[in-house]
Design a protein around this motif. Structure first.
Motif, mmCIF file in Angstrom:
data_model
loop_
_atom_site.group_PDB
_atom_site.id
_atom_site.type_symbol
_atom_site.label_atom_id
_atom_site.label_comp_id
_atom_site.label_asym_id
_atom_site.label_seq_id
_atom_site.Cartn_x
_atom_site.Cartn_y
_atom_site.Cartn_z
ATOM 1 N N THR A 195 22.131 48.298 31.272
ATOM 2 C CA THR A 195 20.762 48.110 30.788
ATOM 3 C C THR A 195 20.717 47.314 29.488
ATOM 4 O OG1 THR A 195 20.396 50.354 31.635
ATOM 5 C CG2 THR A 195 18.618 49.373 30.327
ATOM 6 N N PHE A 231 16.161 52.645 33.769
ATOM 7 C CA PHE A 231 17.384 52.084 33.205
ATOM 8 C C PHE A 231 18.030 51.061 34.142
ATOM 9 C CE2 PHE A 231 16.900 55.119 29.932
ATOM 10 C CZ PHE A 231 17.752 54.767 28.898
ATOM 11 N N SER A 248 16.448 45.155 34.892
ATOM 12 C CA SER A 248 17.383 44.169 34.338
ATOM 13 C C SER A 248 16.700 42.996 33.655
ATOM 14 C CB SER A 248 18.295 43.634 35.452
ATOM 15 O OG SER A 248 17.517 42.986 36.460
ATOM 16 N N ALA A 295 22.771 53.511 29.683
ATOM 17 C CA ALA A 295 22.819 52.054 29.534
ATOM 18 C C ALA A 295 24.177 51.501 29.927
ATOM 19 C CB ALA A 295 22.480 51.667 28.095
#
Length: 451
Positions: free
Chosen positions: A244, A182, A185, A239
């Protein structure tokens, strides 16, 4: 390649729809003309391309070819039921000009070597442009991160995480592994969101009640809405914590759609997908279709279906992926406990959207433009001068009953259903590849390039 001018079309993009024309020169779109209110024909386009072959579309819809970022083409390891050649052909016949395949093959696509092997097969046999997602396990997060730091990242669509629900050995449930994944990027993190512990408890209760003869009507109770909701809460929390680019796959409940709506306020990189299966069927269909509708997550209630349609129209649901997952009928006809989950649907996905009345601008976004944006696919999924000429022409009013299907497995839960939105023509990289339900050219597909 010759120059082709498509006139008398209804051009559809995420921004607008209207009468106009489009020119193809070689592999690319060479020009687009929306008619002004005072214009009654496509004279400007005809003057700009006087030497082009002219095709009058008679008012049919012209949009960018579909990009299906969620297919299981079973190649390698399960090619007795499907392969890249057969399923990409079905995709093109359904107006899908590009696909991104999921990693749960044999062997699973959890290494760069496995992904390169699939790229090689696709380069030889695919009818549609092709790309692949890499799969996460509890042990390969560092390897994936390493791949994304090299030029190999341009060959990876996204990182698939079976979070809380296992497919083969791809369950990811270790906190350290999830934290690393997570934290990625540069790629979307694609999550299958169901809670395995809840599913196991529901299955045990069903076995206690029915023994080995569990009816298929129990499927949405075993793979329950609670299992989806609880796992999705966890995924959204992570997230939000890590920022994320979470792409939540095959959303099946109204609660998840509303959670996504709220989460996007705080992290606009969160996106969501549903499939035609959840837009068309409901849990009431299990009594009629039985094993043929067994898919994961399970199809939910008519109220969920209505909420998902509304969320797609509103843009809360960003994309539609078919979750095309073929099995042979001989496999699907087994009892519940040994019947595999998954249904073939790539050929029917786009017509379903036309049939249920999703606005053209939203179809153009959810099937093409937004998919290209989320996955960073260069020069595809959009009607724009200079983009690859991946184009589909659809008759939005033509009804047809689903009969023969092109998938290698030879069946579909949509058989016997009457849909609208017949796919009339499909161009792949400027080559007219399909017309009126038949393949009419040699292959012209290319590997997708992910930014």
């Amino acid at each position: 390649m010759s120059r082709t001018l498509l006139v008398n079309a209804v051009l559809a993009t995420s921004a607008r729809e209207g009468a106009g024309a489009l020119a193809i020169d070689g592999q690319r779109i060479a020009g687009i003309w929306f008619r002004e209110e005072t214009e009654k024909d496509d004279s400007k386009a005809l003057q700009a391309f006087p030497d082009a072959e002219v095709i009058d579309l008679g008012g049919k819809v012209l949009m960018a070819g579909g990009i299906d970022a969620h297919v299981h083409f079973r190649d390698p390891g399960l090619t007795h039921k499907a392969d890249i050649a057969s399923e990409s052909r079905a995709a093109v016949l359904g107006g899908i000009t590009s696909f991104i395949d999921m990693p749960n093959t044999i062997p699973p696509t959890v290494t760069a070597e496995a992904l390169e092997a699939k790229l090689k097969v696709a380069s030889e046999y695919s009818w549609a442009n092709y790309g692949f997602n890499i799969g996460a396990t509890n042990a390969n997060a560092d390897e994936i991160i390493g791949c994304l730091e090299t030029d190999f990242r341009h060959s990876i669509g996204g990182v698939k995480v079976f979070m809380g629900s296992s497919t083969g050995n791809m369950l990811v449930d270790r906190k350290e592994s999830l934290e690393k994944l997570f934290s990625i990027s540069t790629k979307p993190v694609l999550v299958h969101s169901e809670d395995e512990s809840i599913i196991k408890a529901n299955l045990a209760a069903a076995k206690e009640k029915y023994g080995e003869e569990i009816p298929f009507t129990e499927h949405p109770l075993i793979r329950s809405r609670k299992a989806c909701i609880m796992s999705t809460i966890h995924a959204l929390e992570m997230a939000l914590e890590h920022g994320t680019a979470l792409h939540l796959l095959h959303v099946s409940t109204k609660e998840e759609a509303e959670m996504v709506r709220a989460a996007k306020i705080h992290n606009p990189r969160i996106t969501a997908e549903t499939s035609a299966n959840y837009l068309w069927f409901s849990d009431e269909d299990y009594s009629r279709l039985g094993s043929r509708l067994k898919c994961n997550p399970a199809v939910k209630s008519p109220q969920d279906r209505a909420a998902l349609r509304k969320a797609l129209e509103d843009g809360v649901i960003d994309t539609v992926g078919s979750d095309h997952a073929p099995h042979l009928l001989s496999e699907k006809e087994k009892p519940y406990l040994s019947c595999p989950s998954g249904v073939p649907s790539v050929q029917q996905s786009l017509p379903v959207a036309f049939t249920i009345g999703i606005p053209l601008t939203r179809i153009a976004a959810a099937y093409s433009e937004k998919v290209a944006e989320i996955f960073g696919i260069a020069d595809r999924g959009i009607l724009k001068q200079g983009a690859y000429a991946d184009i589909v022409v659809v008759d939005p009013e033509e009804e047809f009953t689903v009969k023969e299907v092109a998938s290698k497995c030879g069946w579909s839960p949509y058989e016997g259903q009457t849909l609208k939105g017949a796919v009339k023509m499909v161009w792949v990289n400027g080559v007219l590849t399909a017309k009126d339900g038949a393949i009419v050219s040699d292959r012209s597909a290319k590997a997708l390039y992910f930014k």
